[in-house]
Motif scaffolding. Sequence first.
Motif, PDB file in Angstrom:
ATOM      1  N   LYS A   2       0.835  -1.192   0.000  1.00 36.87           N
ATOM      2  CA  LYS A   2       0.000   0.000   0.000  1.00 36.87           C
ATOM      3  C   LYS A   2       0.878   1.253   0.000  1.00 36.87           C
ATOM      4  CE  LYS A   2      -4.058   1.765   2.235  1.00 36.87           C
ATOM      5  NZ  LYS A   2      -5.052   1.670   3.245  1.00 36.87           N
ATOM      6  N   THR A   3       0.476   2.248  -0.783  1.00 36.16           N
ATOM      7  CA  THR A   3       1.227   3.497  -0.808  1.00 36.16           C
ATOM      8  C   THR A   3       0.864   4.328   0.421  1.00 36.16           C
ATOM      9  OG1 THR A   3      -0.467   4.654  -2.084  1.00 36.16           O
ATOM     10  CG2 THR A   3       1.271   3.548  -3.338  1.00 36.16           C
ATOM     11  N   ASP A   8       2.222   9.333  -2.006  1.00 37.81           N
ATOM     12  CA  ASP A   8       1.246   9.834  -2.979  1.00 37.81           C
ATOM     13  C   ASP A   8       1.429  11.332  -3.226  1.00 37.81           C
ATOM     14  OD1 ASP A   8       0.147   7.292  -3.201  1.00 37.81           O
ATOM     15  OD2 ASP A   8      -1.391   7.678  -1.696  1.00 37.81           O
ATOM     16  N   TYR A  85       5.315  -1.967  -6.450  1.00 30.00           N
ATOM     17  CA  TYR A  85       3.869  -1.883  -6.181  1.00 30.00           C
ATOM     18  C   TYR A  85       3.091  -2.657  -7.232  1.00 30.00           C
ATOM     19  CZ  TYR A  85       5.107   1.985  -3.103  1.00 30.00           C
ATOM     20  OH  TYR A  85       5.667   2.745  -2.094  1.00 30.00           O
ATOM     21  N   ILE A  90      -3.109  -0.455  -6.023  1.00 29.55           N
ATOM     22  CA  ILE A  90      -2.899   0.946  -5.635  1.00 29.55           C
ATOM     23  C   ILE A  90      -4.262   1.627  -5.547  1.00 29.55           C
ATOM     24  CG2 ILE A  90      -1.883   3.158  -6.305  1.00 29.55           C
ATOM     25  CD1 ILE A  90       0.333   1.554  -7.734  1.00 29.55           C
ATOM     26  N   GLU A  91      -4.524   2.253  -4.395  1.00 32.49           N
ATOM     27  CA  GLU A  91      -5.839   2.847  -4.160  1.00 32.49           C
ATOM     28  C   GLU A  91      -5.946   4.300  -4.615  1.00 32.49           C
ATOM     29  OE1 GLU A  91      -6.655   2.174  -0.036  1.00 32.49           O
ATOM     30  OE2 GLU A  91      -6.702  -0.002  -0.284  1.00 32.49           O
ATOM     31  N   THR A  95      -1.692   8.158  -8.183  1.00 33.31           N
ATOM     32  CA  THR A  95      -0.527   7.277  -8.076  1.00 33.31           C
ATOM     33  C   THR A  95      -0.681   6.097  -9.035  1.00 33.31           C
ATOM     34  OG1 THR A  95      -0.201   7.934  -5.776  1.00 33.31           O
ATOM     35  CG2 THR A  95       0.874   5.904  -6.481  1.00 33.31           C
ATOM     36  N   LYS A  96      -1.883   5.568  -9.128  1.00 31.44           N
ATOM     37  CA  LYS A  96      -2.148   4.455 -10.046  1.00 31.44           C
ATOM     38  C   LYS A  96      -1.903   4.886 -11.487  1.00 31.44           C
ATOM     39  CE  LYS A  96      -5.316   1.193  -9.472  1.00 31.44           C
ATOM     40  NZ  LYS A  96      -6.571   0.434  -9.396  1.00 31.44           N
ATOM     41  N   ARG A  99       1.771   5.136 -12.209  1.00 31.86           N
ATOM     42  CA  ARG A  99       2.338   3.786 -12.327  1.00 31.86           C
ATOM     43  C   ARG A  99       1.912   3.108 -13.624  1.00 31.86           C
ATOM     44  NH1 ARG A  99       6.555   4.833  -9.602  1.00 31.86           N
ATOM     45  NH2 ARG A  99       6.251   5.004  -7.365  1.00 31.86           N
TER      46      ARG A  99
END
Length: 119
Positions: A2-3, A8, A85, A90-91, A95-96, A99
Amino acid sequence: MKTTPKHDERIANMTFASVYPHYVTKVEKKGRTKEELHQVIEWLTGFNNQKLNKLIDQKVTFETFFKEANLNPNAHLITGVICGYRIEEIETPLTKQVRYLDKLVDELAKGRKMEKILR
């Protein structure tokens, strides 16, 4: 994995222009071209060369970069591990998205066929 909120925030405030030269170096070192990199970025974000260069010149943050992007509807098909990750876990949406871009650049550099990268 988890980030963290700090992670983030750091990604959100990083400028695309600061990372872009590393993307170019990575793909060119592996025999791919800047044009192929731009094709991958355009597939994900909808940014043509002119818009991409404008965003680089403006030194926009990743937060602004992805706010202006028109994310490809198939972006959710980008899965796997990047930078430690698992993308699908990734929530934080921004950030998702960053990535997603990292993963596409990585696949390009690893020699994956363009039709496989552009899902």
